[in-house]
Scaffold this active site. Sequence first.
Site, PDB file in Angstrom:
ATOM      1  NE  ARG A  56      -1.604  -2.336   2.753  1.00 27.81           N
ATOM      2  CZ  ARG A  56      -1.704  -3.586   2.275  1.00 27.81           C
ATOM      3  NH1 ARG A  56      -2.748  -3.909   1.595  1.00 27.81           N
ATOM      4  NH2 ARG A  56      -0.771  -4.485   2.509  1.00 27.81           N
ATOM      5  CB  THR A  57       3.431   2.577   2.305  1.00 28.34           C
ATOM      6  OG1 THR A  57       2.673   2.067   3.395  1.00 28.34           O
ATOM      7  CG2 THR A  57       3.986   3.935   2.651  1.00 28.34           C
ATOM      8  CE  LYS A  85      27.646  -2.646  -4.770  1.00 29.94           C
ATOM      9  NZ  LYS A  85      27.919  -1.468  -5.596  1.00 29.94           N
ATOM     10  NE  ARG A 106       7.042   0.686   4.943  1.00 26.55           N
ATOM     11  CZ  ARG A 106       5.811   0.160   4.901  1.00 26.55           C
ATOM     12  NH1 ARG A 106       5.644  -1.101   4.531  1.00 26.55           N
ATOM     13  NH2 ARG A 106       4.762   0.879   5.209  1.00 26.55           N
ATOM     14  CG  HIS A 134       3.315   3.672   8.742  1.00 23.64           C
ATOM     15  ND1 HIS A 134       3.560   4.527   7.684  1.00 23.64           N
ATOM     16  CD2 HIS A 134       2.819   2.521   8.174  1.00 23.64           C
ATOM     17  CE1 HIS A 134       3.239   3.932   6.550  1.00 23.64           C
ATOM     18  NE2 HIS A 134       2.796   2.721   6.824  1.00 23.64           N
TER      19      HIS A 134
HETATM   20  N1   CP Z   1      -0.343  -0.008   5.770  1.00 21.39           N
HETATM   21  C1   CP Z   1       0.874  -0.321   5.245  1.00 21.39           C
HETATM   22  O1   CP Z   1       1.896   0.278   5.596  1.00 21.39           O
HETATM   23  O2   CP Z   1       0.844  -1.311   4.319  1.00 21.39           O
HETATM   24  P1   CP Z   1       2.118  -1.772   3.499  1.00 21.39           P
HETATM   25  O3   CP Z   1       3.071  -2.403   4.460  1.00 21.39           O
HETATM   26  O4   CP Z   1       1.589  -2.738   2.459  1.00 21.39           O
HETATM   27  O5   CP Z   1       2.730  -0.547   2.876  1.00 21.39           O
END
Ligand code: CP
Length: 305
Positions: A56-57, A85, A106, A134
């Site tokens: 999603r993100t 590396k 991320r 998040h």
């Molecule tokens: N909600 C969320 O962060 O989903 P993903 O891990 O699929 O990005």
Amino acid sequence: MLPFDSLISAQQLTPEIVANVISVTDAMAQNIEQSGRIDLLDDKVVSLLFFEPSSRTMMSFQSAAQRLKAGMVFAQSAAGTSLEKGESIEDTIRMVEAYSDIIVMRHAMPGSAEIAANTSKVPFINAGDGGNEHPTQALIDVYTIHKHKGRLDNLNVVFGYDSLQSRSIHSLSRLLAQYPNNRFTFTGPKELNPRDEVLTDLRALGVECEIRSEVELGDGFDIAYVNRLQQERFADQALFDKNRRKYRLTRDKVEGSNCLILDPLPRIDEIDTDVDSLPNALYFKQASYGVPLRMALLAMLLGKA
Ligand code: CP
């Protein structure tokens, strides 16, 4: 405009900022409906660095950048980059800032977002740093609650089932704690309750917090925010195996209640699929708001909204 260059934590967000983000997100949703894509960032390049798995993100940031006509630089995992590396996060950011106007990252390490933001000369967005925070998910969550409940205060919220390790629960609870008269209940395995210092912080902000091993949604809850046990973060796999199917929303528990069901997803064991068709099952709609919300954030951080 936002009063910061980089979004690392939900603690940077105030009710006033959230109100602005909601309003720009509404405008972006309208733009998508009317035009599909708009020229707002056609002179910008967005870097998307996903060093930990994401659907999603990652894809909603991609879609948001595409709908704003920005160019993209993309890493879908650490594999194939020089992180493999042994290159540091700092050096990676020093390179990527030269290739783009904003960085979304991320990474599995808690605190990695702060390191990256402190290094970066261009705006930075935390798309999840391990089990820590998040913040863009928290904004999607409050957007969803505001849209479907009409308010962000006076909410009775139950969080489960892995409040210890869920960055989404950490960020949303911190954000909702800023609104008056919200009450939180945390449920799930006792080993996965929030840390004492998290509860102390929330209580210091005036939130009534309770821990319960089991709850009924009919007990006056407005929102049930549930998620999977975070398998990849368990030091003790036996604890995961023991609890993975124990905590689960079933249709009979949800049907007939006014409680809205939210889940940052992916859904694994925490919600039965036959809950999906109920009117209060909002999780897929919630995920769909990720595109206009992330369009709003990209545009606002780049001074274009
Ligand atoms: N909600 C969320 O962060 O989903 P993903 O891990 O699929 O990005």
